[in-house]
Design a protein around this motif. Sequence first.
Motif, short mmCIF file in Angstrom:
data_model
loop_
_atom_site.label_atom_id
_atom_site.label_comp_id
_atom_site.label_asym_id
_atom_site.label_seq_id
_atom_site.Cartn_x
_atom_site.Cartn_y
_atom_site.Cartn_z
N ASN A 6 0.79 -1.27 -0.07
CA ASN A 6 0.08 0.19 -0.02
C ASN A 6 1.09 1.37 0.22
O ASN A 6 1.56 1.59 0.97
CB ASN A 6 -0.82 -0.03 1.23
N SER A 8 0.19 4.22 0.03
CA SER A 8 -0.25 5.59 0.68
C SER A 8 -1.11 5.05 2.02
O SER A 8 -2.14 5.28 2.62
CB SER A 8 -1.92 5.80 0.02
N ASP A 12 -3.75 7.51 4.52
CA ASP A 12 -4.28 7.49 3.27
C ASP A 12 -3.57 8.49 2.14
O ASP A 12 -4.40 8.86 1.41
CB ASP A 12 -5.75 7.49 3.37
#
Length: 563
Positions: A6, A8, A12
């Motif tokens: 991931n 981010s 996020d």
Amino acid sequence: MTFTQNFSAVGDSLALSALVAVIPILYFFWALAIKRMQGYIAGLTTLLLALILAVVAFKMPAGMAVMSAVQGGVYGVLPIGWIIIASVFLYKLTVKTGQFDIIRNSVVSLTVDRRLQALLVAFSFGAFLEGAAGFGAPVAISAALLVGLGFNPLYAAGLCLIANTAPVAFGAIGTPIIAVEGPTGVSAIEISKMVGRQLPFLSLFLPFFLVVIMAGFKKAMEVLPAILVTGISFAVTQYLSSNFLGPELPDILSALVSLFALAIFLKFWKPKNIFHFSAEAEIAATIATAPGNPPVKNVGTEVFKAWSPFLILTGFITIWGIPAIKLALAGHYIGTNGLLKAVNSIGALFTYMPEVPLLNNKVISSAGTPIAAVFKLELLGAAGTSVLFAAIVTKFIFKISWKEWVATFGETLNELKFPIITIASVVGFAYVINASGMSTTLGMSLAKTGSMFAFFSPFLGWLGVFITGSDTSSNLLFGNMQKITADSLGMNHVLAIAANSSGGVTGKMISPQSIAVACAAVGLAGKEADLFRFTFKYSLILVVLIGILTFVQNTSLLSWMIP
């Protein structure tokens, strides 16, 4: 259990994630450049910090993070550490037997000028070794040779790291460029052509830059004819071979042409003033009459014998680098040649490819595909083994007893214990930030620079080589990202992929792996911080120059240079 990368992961946000991902790199810079930690301490603490951030910030399961570090550490020992051990061992054999005195005299017979010795050994001979082997062998061997000639160890290591910039993109029989064809789908010959329209400018400039670093601008101008012979012969051959022959031979051909061109030139031209470092005595002038040197009855025969370990080394490295033989030595050959099939059977006995526990196919890329993770233990196929074979042949040429040969090998292992720890830890760090997605996060952030991406594209390669220590690994890590980003911005993707490789070569001199290798080769274990401080500013200067060249080539002014 699986782990999906991931980019981010922190809040996020790609920007926040990139800020966190850059922390271990900034820490490593601080540890070496400011705190001046010993290399193995800086490496181990950077690895620990990367593990913590991978688990806490990027949510990578702890077991996977640790096993990625183990995988990197193993790769740091084999093949990288093994090359250093074997190379330093071979050099020590020549010193122990007194043969290095003859090698030194043979170089001095061409020139006693330190500037010209650096061009011969660090630039031309080092480039040849890079083309044949790569993976640290060029810096280890050429730096050891310079130290034997009387160079200060820090200077020898630093100069060889800087000189090694020009050939890296075509190193190990063109591996970095051949490797990037797979993930990008762009022909290796097209990438070779574009790199061959960037690096020759650097190759032309680098010999002059090298001598300026050594002696200053005025003293560089004193040997400008020799610098031009070296740079022009190398750059022209590099351009022609990369554009008309492919990525496999530019380094070997360019190095040989420049080496012989300079050697022949020095037979007819000498500088008016001889340059020695201020801290040294006129060593070169007294070598031939130094007490304890045995008389030489047949100069040509004795010189050939003294150089024979490195000539044999060159032969073995070249053989090990031929693609079909390389596959056979690792037990991966699938052709029909009878001899290679026999070699393949032997190579298979010394090749082990066990899966990395908890990690193999457990990390899921952003494309949704699992990433394989295996320990590549190619004992016979490793480049270091070719150096060991040269050391075995040397034993018989120099008539060394097995007892002394083994004792020298033991001394070498003892001297290199901390450098090997350094190398294993920094490669482990590279594997952790790759598996966790931290390095890709940094790459994606740099790709957000829009119209300035053509300038920053080489910096992505520079960062990749700093992290991984390898232009090949950097191309595999960021090559496809360069292509995708370039296509989205209207930039020619061949230029972007080539810029990744060309920019990457300038990061080699500050890569933790390279720093550790160079220090190990010249006996400066624990002084990695000093060497890093020496090379860092020059690395920045050169990557900026590549960035400017790429930016201009992306405009109408030089777009005609793109194949």
